[in-house]
Design a protein around this motif. Structure first.
Motif, mmCIF file in Angstrom:
data_model
loop_
_atom_site.group_PDB
_atom_site.id
_atom_site.type_symbol
_atom_site.label_atom_id
_atom_site.label_comp_id
_atom_site.label_asym_id
_atom_site.label_seq_id
_atom_site.Cartn_x
_atom_site.Cartn_y
_atom_site.Cartn_z
ATOM 1 N N ALA A 144 0.820 -1.207 0.000
ATOM 2 C CA ALA A 144 0.000 0.000 0.000
ATOM 3 C C ALA A 144 0.855 1.258 0.000
ATOM 4 C CB ALA A 144 -0.925 -0.011 1.213
ATOM 5 N N ASP A 145 1.949 1.255 0.748
ATOM 6 C CA ASP A 145 2.810 2.439 0.806
ATOM 7 C C ASP A 145 3.352 2.800 -0.566
ATOM 8 O OD1 ASP A 145 2.479 2.767 3.515
ATOM 9 O OD2 ASP A 145 4.431 1.946 4.086
ATOM 10 N N VAL A 146 3.839 1.795 -1.300
ATOM 11 C CA VAL A 146 4.404 2.064 -2.620
ATOM 12 C C VAL A 146 3.295 2.374 -3.628
ATOM 13 C CG1 VAL A 146 5.809 1.135 -4.498
ATOM 14 C CG2 VAL A 146 6.411 0.632 -2.121
ATOM 15 N N ALA A 147 2.207 1.647 -3.543
ATOM 16 C CA ALA A 147 1.105 1.864 -4.489
ATOM 17 C C ALA A 147 0.516 3.265 -4.349
ATOM 18 C CB ALA A 147 0.025 0.814 -4.277
ATOM 19 N N LYS A 148 0.412 3.743 -3.116
ATOM 20 C CA LYS A 148 -0.140 5.072 -2.867
ATOM 21 C C LYS A 148 0.876 6.183 -3.109
ATOM 22 C CE LYS A 148 -3.327 3.520 0.781
ATOM 23 N NZ LYS A 148 -3.598 3.591 2.243
ATOM 24 N N GLY A 149 2.145 5.825 -3.213
ATOM 25 C CA GLY A 149 3.176 6.833 -3.376
ATOM 26 C C GLY A 149 3.645 7.423 -2.072
ATOM 27 N N SER A 173 -3.787 0.604 -6.254
ATOM 28 C CA SER A 173 -3.498 1.379 -7.468
ATOM 29 C C SER A 173 -3.480 0.456 -8.680
ATOM 30 C CB SER A 173 -2.140 2.083 -7.312
ATOM 31 O OG SER A 173 -1.834 2.845 -8.450
ATOM 32 N N PRO A 174 -4.650 0.147 -9.224
ATOM 33 C CA PRO A 174 -4.726 -0.807 -10.338
ATOM 34 C C PRO A 174 -4.000 -0.362 -11.596
ATOM 35 C CG PRO A 174 -6.845 0.267 -9.972
ATOM 36 C CD PRO A 174 -5.981 0.633 -8.819
ATOM 37 N N ASP A 175 -3.784 0.939 -11.749
ATOM 38 C CA ASP A 175 -3.128 1.446 -12.954
ATOM 39 C C ASP A 175 -1.760 2.050 -12.662
ATOM 40 O OD1 ASP A 175 -5.384 0.814 -14.606
ATOM 41 O OD2 ASP A 175 -6.392 2.592 -13.803
ATOM 42 N N GLY A 176 -1.197 1.726 -11.503
ATOM 43 C CA GLY A 176 0.084 2.303 -11.123
ATOM 44 C C GLY A 176 1.229 1.836 -12.007
ATOM 45 N N ASP A 177 2.257 2.672 -12.096
ATOM 46 C CA ASP A 177 3.431 2.367 -12.909
ATOM 47 C C ASP A 177 4.565 1.946 -11.973
ATOM 48 O OD1 ASP A 177 5.323 2.130 -14.858
ATOM 49 O OD2 ASP A 177 5.383 4.259 -15.407
ATOM 50 N N PHE A 178 4.821 0.645 -11.911
ATOM 51 C CA PHE A 178 5.818 0.103 -10.996
ATOM 52 C C PHE A 178 6.860 -0.703 -11.785
ATOM 53 C CE2 PHE A 178 1.557 -0.161 -8.920
ATOM 54 C CZ PHE A 178 1.698 0.949 -8.103
ATOM 55 N N ALA A 179 8.054 -0.791 -11.238
ATOM 56 C CA ALA A 179 9.117 -1.546 -11.899
ATOM 57 C C ALA A 179 10.142 -1.990 -10.870
ATOM 58 C CB ALA A 179 9.769 -0.712 -12.990
ATOM 59 N N PHE A 180 11.131 -2.753 -11.350
ATOM 60 C CA PHE A 180 12.174 -3.293 -10.478
ATOM 61 C C PHE A 180 13.484 -2.524 -10.594
ATOM 62 C CE2 PHE A 180 9.727 -7.347 -10.571
ATOM 63 C CZ PHE A 180 9.729 -7.625 -9.209
#
Length: 436
Positions: free
Chosen positions: A269-274, A293-300
């Motif tokens: 949740a912390d990363v998804a919410k920013g 955040s169903p449309d969040g932009d995440f990567a490794f």
């Protein structure tokens, strides 16, 4: 070909490179099909159980079982989970001890060999021909490779773009010092640089295992030196470099006031919410992140283990075939075994099953025929690293079943400063010298 226990699953280490374009309890008292001699009796449903050790997809697995039953009305699949605090191998063992083993059991790759005498030989199954790489133990295929997975630092692109004042490029972070500098920029932007999860399985079988994965001698040979007592972690550059990075993560941890209270759901949740720029975890976290955040932009971002920007480890993710499923042959009836085979076939060959594997379970399948397009950003990121040859062994596949619990607890103590690095190294060494 005879494979050693720790090698099981490692044949699929470079699976994606070959498999792409991949986008990326039944016991002896269970019901079985019954029909009259004249064929006039109604058949009973065959009931099978599936031990699921991927808790993050428990709901999705249950829904998949229902979808399978819709397509196969004569088969009911009951999805059970590992109990809180139990490893998958402990859960499977307890079911056998109770005389009610799961018809299908999903275990970590390194634990399958412990159940080789209880596992049905699946070498003749149709899906074996769709494997990108062999998945054998002692010349037989006794388990179904459920997922190809990987892990590292997961970041929120929007947060990092804001912190660096432009488009963040993960290739710019190739040392521990560079990561420290990035965390300073994020903190200056008013956000938390990282949320560090306290989960023992994550700290033990994933983070600590990077120390094994990056040894010049290779995972297996290095673990042998740990078992013999020859290896001394306190003097090991990879271990010390990895823990230097962990110290940086601890320093900037959003949850550092109460580190052990930070659970998986909070990290996601912390990363998804920013609210935090990143966390340490694997591609499986996307299921939890997309709840927020169903449309969040995440990567490794790879975990650096040194201040040498040229180290392969500093630009690579740990990738491998992780979870494996075997079918019980000791107490499951022939009807249950056949039903279990149909369920696995359905995941591989049926369009609905294929879609569930990719878009509901959010995993990268181990089968060439599944060309479903990857829909989540972490799977896409993982695929990109693997295609570029930027991968290291998923060393958790090589460790005993209690490694995550024992050494995960040691890592938790280090997280809260109850032990220093020297004491941690001694606990790790003591564990390995006790492995039989």
């Amino acid at each position: 070909m005879n494979m050693r226990v720790s090698r099981f699953g490692s044949a699929l280490f470079l699976l994606l490179a070959f498999a792409l374009p991949l986008s990326a309890c039944g016991g002896n008292n269970a019901d079985k099909t019954i029909s009259g001699s004249n064929g006039d009796a109604s058949p009973k449903a065959v009931k099978v159980t599936f031990l699921n050790s991927k808790s993050e997809i428990q709901q999705q697995m249950t829904e998949a079982a229902k979808e399978f039953t819709k397509a196969n009305p004569g088969i009911e699949v009951d999805v059970i989970s590992a109990s809180e605090g139990q490893s998958p191998v402990e859960r499977a063992s307890s079911l056998y001890a109770a005389g009610t083993p799961a018809t299908m059991a999903m275990l970590d790759a390194g634990d399958i060999a412990k159940f080789a005498d209880k596992a049905l030989d699946l070498s003749g199954e149709k899906w074996v021909g769709e494997l990108a790489q062999p998945n054998e133990l002692n010349g037989k295929t006794i388990a179904f490779p459920f997922a190809v997975e990987g892990y590292g630092l997961i970041y929120n692109q929007k947060v990092l773009d804001q912190a660096v004042g432009g488009t963040f490029d993960p290739a710019t972070i190739r040392t521990t010092d560079a990561l420290d500098d990035l965390f300073k920029k994020i903190e200056a932007s008013g956000l938390a640089p990282i949320t560090v999860g306290s989960m023992d399985w994550s700290l033990g079988n994933h983070y600590l295992a990077l120390a094994y994965a990056n040894q010049p001698a290779g995972v297996e040979k290095y673990l042998e030196t740990l078992k013999s007592g020859e290896a001394k972690l306190s003097d090991n550059p990879v271990f010390n470099g990895l823990m230097d990075t962990f110290d940086v993560m601890k320093k900037y941890n959003k949850g550092k006031k109460d580190p052990l209270a930070v659970v998986l759901e909070q990290t996601a949740a912390d990363v998804a919410k920013g609210e935090a720029a990143m966390t340490f975890n694997g591609n499986w976290l996307i299921t939890e992140m997309q709840k927020t955040s169903p449309d969040g932009d995440f990567a490794f971002l790879p975990v650096p283990v040194s201040n040498n920007a040229g180290d392969h480890a500093n630009e690579s993710l740990a990738i491998g075939a992780t979870k494996q499923v075997f079918i019980d042959k000791t107490q499951s009836t022939p009807e249950q075994q056949d039903a279990a085979k149909k369920f696995l076939d359905w995941l591989v060959f049926d369009p609905t099953g294929q879609d569930i594997m990719v878009n509901k379970f959010n995993i990268i399948p181990a089968f060439k025929n599944n060309t479903k397009e990857l829909s989540n950003p972490l799977a896409k990121s993982l695929k990109a690293y693997n295609n570029a040859g930027k991968s290291i062994p998923f060393a958790g596949n090589y460790v005993p079943g209690d490694h995550w619990k024992v050494l995960g607890a040691s890592m938790q103590k280090y997280l809260v400063d109850k032990v220093d690095r020297t004491a941690l190294a001694k606990e790790v060494e003591s564990y390995w010298t006790s492995v039989k």
